[in-house]
Design a protein around this motif. Structure first.
Motif, short mmCIF file in Angstrom:
data_model
loop_
_atom_site.label_atom_id
_atom_site.label_comp_id
_atom_site.label_asym_id
_atom_site.label_seq_id
_atom_site.Cartn_x
_atom_site.Cartn_y
_atom_site.Cartn_z
N THR A 81 0.95 -1.21 -0.03
CA THR A 81 -0.04 0.01 0.02
C THR A 81 0.72 1.13 0.14
O THR A 81 0.53 2.25 -0.79
CB THR A 81 -0.96 -0.08 1.22
OG1 THR A 81 -1.63 -1.27 1.34
CG2 THR A 81 -1.76 1.15 1.25
N ALA A 85 1.59 4.05 -2.92
CA ALA A 85 1.06 5.37 -2.68
C ALA A 85 2.17 6.36 -2.88
O ALA A 85 2.01 7.47 -3.30
CB ALA A 85 0.52 5.39 -1.02
N VAL A 180 -4.91 2.56 -0.54
CA VAL A 180 -3.93 3.26 -1.10
C VAL A 180 -4.37 4.78 -1.51
O VAL A 180 -3.10 5.70 -1.39
CB VAL A 180 -3.59 2.57 -2.42
CG1 VAL A 180 -4.43 2.66 -3.59
CG2 VAL A 180 -2.08 3.03 -2.88
#
Length: 308
Positions: A81, A85, A180
């Motif tokens: 994640t 991101a 995310v």
């Protein structure tokens, strides 16, 4: 200025600390106490059984399975994640090409639109997200297998949530997809506060995008990344994993306990099996795992603070 300083501080902290102690600390203490009893959760009477529940937990194969799955959630979900991101946020804020007459440092074209797209899953409840993906994973009429059939891959028709080897990874993918976007916005805000002069100096020195990310962006954003790692790990160990596993999987937690996580196992033992004392024992173990995870991340991620 010093007159009445401590009365002022105590006056502001007394109520919040009192509420925290009442609704957070005291339930933890109660849980630890109940873990040494045989309380069913319904009977007003119970007796002390010592460490019997903990001995039972150590011999419980399902507990060890749920612990393994929870650790995987805590390690892999934050890693994927936060990695995605950071990449998306970097491209949105810094990774674009310089356009004629525009700023030296800018994001890719349509970056404002991408921010909305990435953040959109946050608008939806995690329960709605889990239901939508449960339908998408349906092996007969789901969108994923229908797409595979549409492009001529009729022979590739996985059972997804019905396959013990795939179910956990499918659930983890949903959790990554749903969270995310929040960290894209969080990291974008952090990157926006980094002075453009630093990026311009790096570009003048011949740095490319990869070098700029690892030498400028990531070090200056490290405190935010570390906090996000702890926050995401706690979500993966707690409410988010419980909701996704509980809604999407058969059982829930199946097939063959392949997706059972600790928080779900606590719920099942307390409310399905009427074994509240044993459930609180597993809850104590979950508390220890969560605290250990946070401590390890904070310790390994400790580094000298950079200021700009």
């Amino acid at each position: 200025m010093q007159h009445g300083k401590y009365r002022f501080i105590v006056g502001f902290l007394a109520v919040p600390l009192g509420l925290y102690a009442l609704f957070v600390v005291w339930p933890f203490i109660q849980s630890i106490y109940y873990s040494f009893t045989d309380w069913t959760g319904l009977s007003p009477e119970f007796k002390m059984v010592g460490f019997d529940n903990y001995s039972r937990m150590l011999d419980d194969k399902i507990f060890w399975k749920s612990l393994q799955h929870s650790v995987l959630f805590a390690l892999l979900v934050p890693l994927v994640t936060l990695g995605l991101a950071l990449f998306f946020a970097f491209m949105i804020n810094v990774g674009g090409r310089r356009r004629k007459g525009g700023p030296v440092i800018s994001g890719v074209r349509g970056s404002s639109f991408y921010k909305i797209v990435y953040f959109f899953p946050q608008v939806l409840s995690i329960a709605i997200v889990a239901l939508l993906f449960a339908f998408a994973y349906n092996p007969d009429s789901g969108a994923i297998n229908s797409l595979l059939r549409g492009i001529g891959l009729d022979s590739v028709q996985p059972l997804w949530l019905g396959d013990p080897n795939l179910a956990l990874w499918c659930v983890m993918a949903v959790l990554v997809w749903s969270t995310v976007g929040f960290f894209v916005v969080l990291f974008s805000a952090g990157m926006a506060s980094i002075p453009a002069d630093l990026y311009e100096a790096a570009l003048l020195d011949g740095a490319n995008r990869v070098t700029t990310f690892f030498r400028v962006t990531l070090p200056l954003l490290w405190d935010t990344v570390q906090s996000g790692w702890v926050y995401m790990g706690i979500l993966a160990l707690g409410a988010e994993s419980f909701a996704v596993v509980g809604i999407m999987t058969t059982g829930p937690g199946g097939p063959d306990y392949s997706t059972t996580v600790m928080v779900l196992y606590v719920y099942q033992k307390a409310f399905r099996d009427g074994q509240a004392a044993y459930a609180t024992t597993i809850g104590v173990a979950l508390l220890v795992v969560t605290l250990a995870f946070a401590a390890v991340v904070m310790r390994l991620g400790r580094r000298e603070r950079l200021e700009y």
